[in-house]
Enzyme design. Structure first.
Site, PDB file in Angstrom:
ATOM      1  N   ARG A 151       5.016   1.958  -6.993  1.00 30.69           N
ATOM      2  CA  ARG A 151       5.023   2.517  -8.342  1.00 30.69           C
ATOM      3  C   ARG A 151       4.513   1.473  -9.318  1.00 30.69           C
ATOM      4  O   ARG A 151       4.827   0.294  -9.196  1.00 30.69           O
ATOM      5  CB  ARG A 151       6.441   2.953  -8.725  1.00 30.69           C
ATOM      6  CG  ARG A 151       6.514   3.667 -10.061  1.00 30.69           C
ATOM      7  CD  ARG A 151       7.953   4.041 -10.404  1.00 30.69           C
ATOM      8  NE  ARG A 151       8.030   4.825 -11.636  1.00 30.69           N
ATOM      9  CZ  ARG A 151       8.068   4.291 -12.851  1.00 30.69           C
ATOM     10  NH1 ARG A 151       8.021   2.980 -13.003  1.00 30.69           N
ATOM     11  NH2 ARG A 151       8.144   5.071 -13.912  1.00 30.69           N
ATOM     12  N   HIS A 152       3.706   1.903 -10.286  1.00 29.34           N
ATOM     13  CA  HIS A 152       3.241   1.014 -11.349  1.00 29.34           C
ATOM     14  C   HIS A 152       4.085   1.252 -12.600  1.00 29.34           C
ATOM     15  O   HIS A 152       4.548   2.368 -12.851  1.00 29.34           O
ATOM     16  CB  HIS A 152       1.763   1.281 -11.648  1.00 29.34           C
ATOM     17  CG  HIS A 152       0.849   0.770 -10.574  1.00 29.34           C
ATOM     18  ND1 HIS A 152       0.039  -0.329 -10.751  1.00 29.34           N
ATOM     19  CD2 HIS A 152       0.633   1.207  -9.313  1.00 29.34           C
ATOM     20  CE1 HIS A 152      -0.648  -0.543  -9.633  1.00 29.34           C
ATOM     21  NE2 HIS A 152      -0.300   0.381  -8.744  1.00 29.34           N
TER      22      HIS A 152
END
Length: 203
Positions: free
Chosen positions: A74-75
């Site tokens: 996840r960013h």
């Protein structure tokens, strides 16, 4: 022509697989070109060529086609930038302008006896229910209920595989947890769900 086909298949197989921090049951199979990271794959399951399985928990008897991508990192969309150049962990780019700690491992759950068609993308953190089917090329962004057939981009329910009563019985039976000997005993009834349920109740 036959020699060319054999050579092509051999080259495809020789690429190998990348497996890191994962547990793959000895009865399961991951084809070449695939990357498996921080993932558990339970008994009698397989995934095809060129798959990416990141932070996954995959049940038994699953059939995963080629070029399937499940889970991933996840960013930080809540930060100013989503780029890893501002994060502390190592990534594809080398430059660092800050080192904020951010590496959440969002788990993706694939139930038992799930069939995922070729070229499917499944978002990290999604849960796919037991017995579900995901049509080829689908992009799954929401949880999929047990024994549902989903397809499209974004994937939506096409229909249920069975009636609600049969689905309830199959979820109750949990045949995917049976030992192999019991599967051999009842395997002859697996072409008819209602007959299988009847035969189990007679025992």
């Amino acid at each position: 022509m036959k020699v060319v086909a054999i050579y092509s298949r051999l080259i495809k197989k020789l690429r190998g697989i990348c497996v890191r921090a994962s547990v793959i049951h000895h009865t399961s199979k991951v084809e070449s070109g695939s990357t498996v990271v921080n993932t558990v794959i339970r008994r009698h399951s397989f995934c095809g060529y060129d798959c990416n399985l990141i932070n996954c928990d995959i049940g038994s008897f699953c059939s995963i086609g080629s070029r399937v991508s499940i889970g991933g990192a996840r960013h930080p969309i809540e930060y100013v930038s989503t780029s890893p150049v501002f994060l502390s962990h190592r990534d594809s780019v080398k430059s660092k302008f800050a080192e904020h700690d951010y590496l959440p491992k969002v788990k993706t759950f694939i139930g038992n006896d799930v069939w995922i068609g070729e070229g499917v993308f499944i978002k990290a953190g999604i849960s796919i229910g037991n017995g579900a089917v995901i049509g080829m090329g689908s992009v799954v962004t929401k949880n999929v209920p047990p024994y549902s057939i989903y397809a499209g981009n974004p994937a939506r329910e096409v229909r249920k595989r069975f009636s609600d009563d049969i689905v309830g019985e199959l979820l109750s039976i949990k045949w995917w947890d049976w030992p192999d000997a019991k599967l051999v005993e009842y395997g002859k009834y697996f072409n008819d769900p209602r007959n299988l349920i009847t035969m189990i109740k007679l025992k």
